[in-house]
Motif scaffolding. Sequence first.
Motif, PDB file in Angstrom:
ATOM      1  N   GLY A 123       6.940 -61.666  57.933  1.00 26.90           N
ATOM      2  CA  GLY A 123       8.088 -62.421  58.750  1.00 26.90           C
ATOM      3  C   GLY A 123       8.367 -62.956  59.764  1.00 26.90           C
ATOM      4  N   ALA A 124       9.359 -63.996  59.962  1.00 24.58           N
ATOM      5  CA  ALA A 124       9.802 -65.043  60.968  1.00 24.58           C
ATOM      6  C   ALA A 124      11.217 -64.737  61.654  1.00 24.58           C
ATOM      7  N   PHE A 125      11.213 -64.176  62.578  1.00 25.53           N
ATOM      8  CA  PHE A 125      12.978 -64.840  63.289  1.00 25.53           C
ATOM      9  C   PHE A 125      12.952 -66.151  64.523  1.00 25.53           C
ATOM     10  N   LEU A 126      14.260 -66.944  64.125  1.00 28.20           N
ATOM     11  CA  LEU A 126      13.845 -67.504  64.993  1.00 28.20           C
ATOM     12  C   LEU A 126      14.862 -67.405  66.066  1.00 28.20           C
ATOM     13  N   LEU A 127      14.924 -67.658  67.510  1.00 25.91           N
ATOM     14  CA  LEU A 127      16.000 -67.158  68.254  1.00 25.91           C
ATOM     15  C   LEU A 127      16.418 -68.362  69.018  1.00 25.91           C
ATOM     16  N   GLU A 128      17.778 -68.381  69.913  1.00 18.69           N
ATOM     17  CA  GLU A 128      17.971 -69.249  69.694  1.00 18.69           C
ATOM     18  C   GLU A 128      18.959 -68.575  71.467  1.00 18.69           C
ATOM     19  N   ASN A 129      19.406 -69.644  72.327  1.00 18.61           N
ATOM     20  CA  ASN A 129      20.841 -69.172  72.938  1.00 18.61           C
ATOM     21  C   ASN A 129      22.250 -69.612  72.822  1.00 18.61           C
ATOM     22  N   GLU A 130      22.049 -70.095  71.532  1.00 19.65           N
ATOM     23  CA  GLU A 130      23.502 -70.147  70.798  1.00 19.65           C
ATOM     24  C   GLU A 130      23.733 -69.666  69.826  1.00 19.65           C
ATOM     25  N   PRO A 131      24.733 -69.325  69.451  1.00 20.62           N
ATOM     26  CA  PRO A 131      24.670 -68.499  68.022  1.00 20.62           C
ATOM     27  C   PRO A 131      25.323 -68.871  66.832  1.00 20.62           C
ATOM     28  N   LYS A 132      24.624 -69.905  65.927  1.00 19.42           N
ATOM     29  CA  LYS A 132      24.279 -70.989  65.219  1.00 19.42           C
ATOM     30  C   LYS A 132      24.599 -70.850  63.780  1.00 19.42           C
ATOM     31  N   GLY A 133      24.180 -71.205  63.018  1.00 18.77           N
ATOM     32  CA  GLY A 133      23.943 -70.218  61.783  1.00 18.77           C
ATOM     33  C   GLY A 133      24.961 -69.219  61.199  1.00 18.77           C
ATOM     34  N   THR A 134      24.785 -69.179  59.350  1.00 16.74           N
ATOM     35  CA  THR A 134      26.004 -68.258  59.363  1.00 16.74           C
ATOM     36  C   THR A 134      26.042 -66.385  59.686  1.00 16.74           C
ATOM     37  N   THR A 135      24.828 -66.184  59.760  1.00 10.71           N
ATOM     38  CA  THR A 135      25.118 -64.797  60.773  1.00 10.71           C
ATOM     39  C   THR A 135      24.332 -64.533  61.866  1.00 10.71           C
ATOM     40  N   PRO A 136      24.571 -65.140  63.144  1.00 10.64           N
ATOM     41  CA  PRO A 136      23.868 -65.176  63.711  1.00 10.64           C
ATOM     42  C   PRO A 136      24.026 -63.752  64.567  1.00 10.64           C
ATOM     43  N   LEU A 137      22.631 -63.052  65.321  1.00 14.23           N
ATOM     44  CA  LEU A 137      22.514 -60.967  65.660  1.00 14.23           C
ATOM     45  C   LEU A 137      22.244 -62.197  67.303  1.00 14.23           C
ATOM     46  N   LYS A 138      22.978 -61.040  67.638  1.00 13.11           N
ATOM     47  CA  LYS A 138      22.792 -60.669  69.035  1.00 13.11           C
ATOM     48  C   LYS A 138      21.988 -60.112  69.363  1.00 13.11           C
ATOM     49  N   ILE A 139      20.637 -60.730  70.432  1.00 12.62           N
ATOM     50  CA  ILE A 139      20.312 -58.862  70.813  1.00 12.62           C
ATOM     51  C   ILE A 139      20.869 -58.480  72.430  1.00 12.62           C
ATOM     52  N   GLU A 140      20.998 -57.166  71.268  1.00 16.86           N
ATOM     53  CA  GLU A 140      21.323 -56.633  73.221  1.00 16.86           C
ATOM     54  C   GLU A 140      21.193 -55.897  74.726  1.00 16.86           C
ATOM     55  N   TRP A 141      19.883 -55.231  73.825  1.00 10.37           N
ATOM     56  CA  TRP A 141      18.665 -54.350  74.343  1.00 10.37           C
ATOM     57  C   TRP A 141      17.436 -54.334  73.216  1.00 10.37           C
ATOM     58  N   MET A 142      16.452 -54.239  74.059  1.00  5.27           N
ATOM     59  CA  MET A 142      14.833 -53.420  74.021  1.00  5.27           C
ATOM     60  C   MET A 142      14.428 -53.013  74.861  1.00  5.27           C
ATOM     61  N   GLU A 143      13.748 -51.949  74.128  1.00 10.64           N
ATOM     62  CA  GLU A 143      13.559 -51.044  75.002  1.00 10.64           C
ATOM     63  C   GLU A 143      11.717 -50.379  74.109  1.00 10.64           C
ATOM     64  N   ALA A 167      -0.995 -45.808  66.669  1.00 10.45           N
ATOM     65  CA  ALA A 167      -2.707 -46.607  66.194  1.00 10.45           C
ATOM     66  C   ALA A 167      -2.676 -45.280  67.899  1.00 10.45           C
ATOM     67  N   ARG A 168      -1.808 -45.076  68.588  1.00  2.88           N
ATOM     68  CA  ARG A 168      -1.901 -44.217  69.723  1.00  2.88           C
ATOM     69  C   ARG A 168      -0.434 -44.307  70.329  1.00  2.88           C
ATOM     70  N   PHE A 169       0.356 -43.497  69.144  1.00  4.48           N
ATOM     71  CA  PHE A 169       1.940 -43.149  69.749  1.00  4.48           C
ATOM     72  C   PHE A 169       2.522 -44.070  70.360  1.00  4.48           C
ATOM     73  N   SER A 170       2.555 -45.442  70.179  1.00  7.25           N
ATOM     74  CA  SER A 170       4.232 -46.070  70.688  1.00  7.25           C
ATOM     75  C   SER A 170       5.299 -46.689  70.238  1.00  7.25           C
ATOM     76  N   TYR A 171       6.449 -46.716  70.320  1.00  2.26           N
ATOM     77  CA  TYR A 171       7.765 -46.721  70.084  1.00  2.26           C
ATOM     78  C   TYR A 171       8.307 -48.182  70.194  1.00  2.26           C
ATOM     79  N   ALA A 172       8.813 -48.910  69.961  1.00  5.34           N
ATOM     80  CA  ALA A 172      10.425 -50.309  70.206  1.00  5.34           C
ATOM     81  C   ALA A 172      11.032 -50.232  68.918  1.00  5.34           C
ATOM     82  N   ILE A 173      11.932 -50.000  70.251  1.00  5.15           N
ATOM     83  CA  ILE A 173      14.129 -49.869  69.510  1.00  5.15           C
ATOM     84  C   ILE A 173      14.561 -51.216  70.284  1.00  5.15           C
ATOM     85  N   ALA A 174      15.335 -52.162  69.194  1.00  2.57           N
ATOM     86  CA  ALA A 174      16.319 -52.662  69.544  1.00  2.57           C
ATOM     87  C   ALA A 174      17.627 -52.442  69.017  1.00  2.57           C
TER      88      ALA A 174
END
Length: 377
Positions: A195-215, A365-372
């Motif tokens: 899978g692939a995502f394109l990230l941009e600094n403007e809300p382009k496209g039909t359904t832009p998704l703003k990334i609020e935060w990642m942990e 693998a050694r128990f790590s987690y990513a959340i966004a």
Amino acid sequence: MKNVYITRVSKFLPNKPVANDTMEDRLGEINGKTSKGRRIVLRQNKIKTRYYAIDEEGNITHNNAQLTKEAVEGLCDESFSKHDIELLSCGTGSPDQILPSHAAMVHGFLQNGNVEINSPSGACCSGMNALKYAYMAVKSNQVNNAVCTGSERASSWMQSSIFEDEVQHLKTIEENPILAFNKDFLRWMLSDGAGAFLLENEPKGTTPLKIEWMEGYSYAHEIEACMYAGGDKLENGFLKPWSEYNSDQWSKQSLFAIKQDVKLLGKNILSKGVESLKNALEKHNLNAQDIDYYLPHISSYYFKENLYDEMKDNDIEIPWDNWFMNLSEVGNVGAGSIYLMLEELVNSGQLKKGDKILLSVPESARFSYAIALLTVH
């Protein structure tokens, strides 16, 4: 600092979907015998179809980098070409080789000019780490756009030929050699795709998704390795790498096969995952009830009910109606799973402005987690 938006999503799944009753035809039988663990594992994970980069004649059709290249090209059209990409960040748990890096190989297939590349290593979280690097690069105004990917080509690691030398070696020791369950288990769990995502600094496209935060969170300081490849775990929990074994042992012990300590998985994967999720929600003052779509990457539906109960016990219950998964149709694609889930959700047409989407990815693998957290703009 710039706002960052996922403006395009794409996927690539190789060949036709493979049903449960044809899996072993594609991967091969070990020692000429049907796996005893296959039906048990499939009954628990409830995966109905998956994709392999292997055709019906047993020929390999794509390597990992080629799968990823196809997903990246799926982002492109006449208004955004592969030559417009400023940064390429590619995560996977099953690279085609140790060196060069996965992103370098993808870039080689893309042939899209000089760009910065990044290759997070690891397992399922490597796809989220690829997203985070791209997110930070756009947010800090290093680049105007970035492409990130998550992919796996696990099928070639699970073919019967990988294990034949070990089984033949075992025949000299015991009359009826059986492949250890920690190796056989993952043969019926993992799938191929990208899978692939394109990230941009403007809300382009039909359904832009703003990334609020990642942990991100890791528990490697507390827990020994659970899923591993390229080595073997000793009785004291130490992971001995392939480079410390004589080369004749590499195939006799299937050192390069993916292995899973199932008991360690069941004991920790949910509790640490919910602990991480709760920490992330509290840090950002977000109530679980405010989540419109919860996309949890789980390796098996076996964990679904228990995950819900664990979340409920920790006061972060998200109603069933807000969960979105596609594991039963596309299988467990490791680092690519969260990309495939979000791609399907975006293209479902059901998202509306203001919807909050929570991505949650564990790695055993050694128990790590990513959340966004994402918001439909």
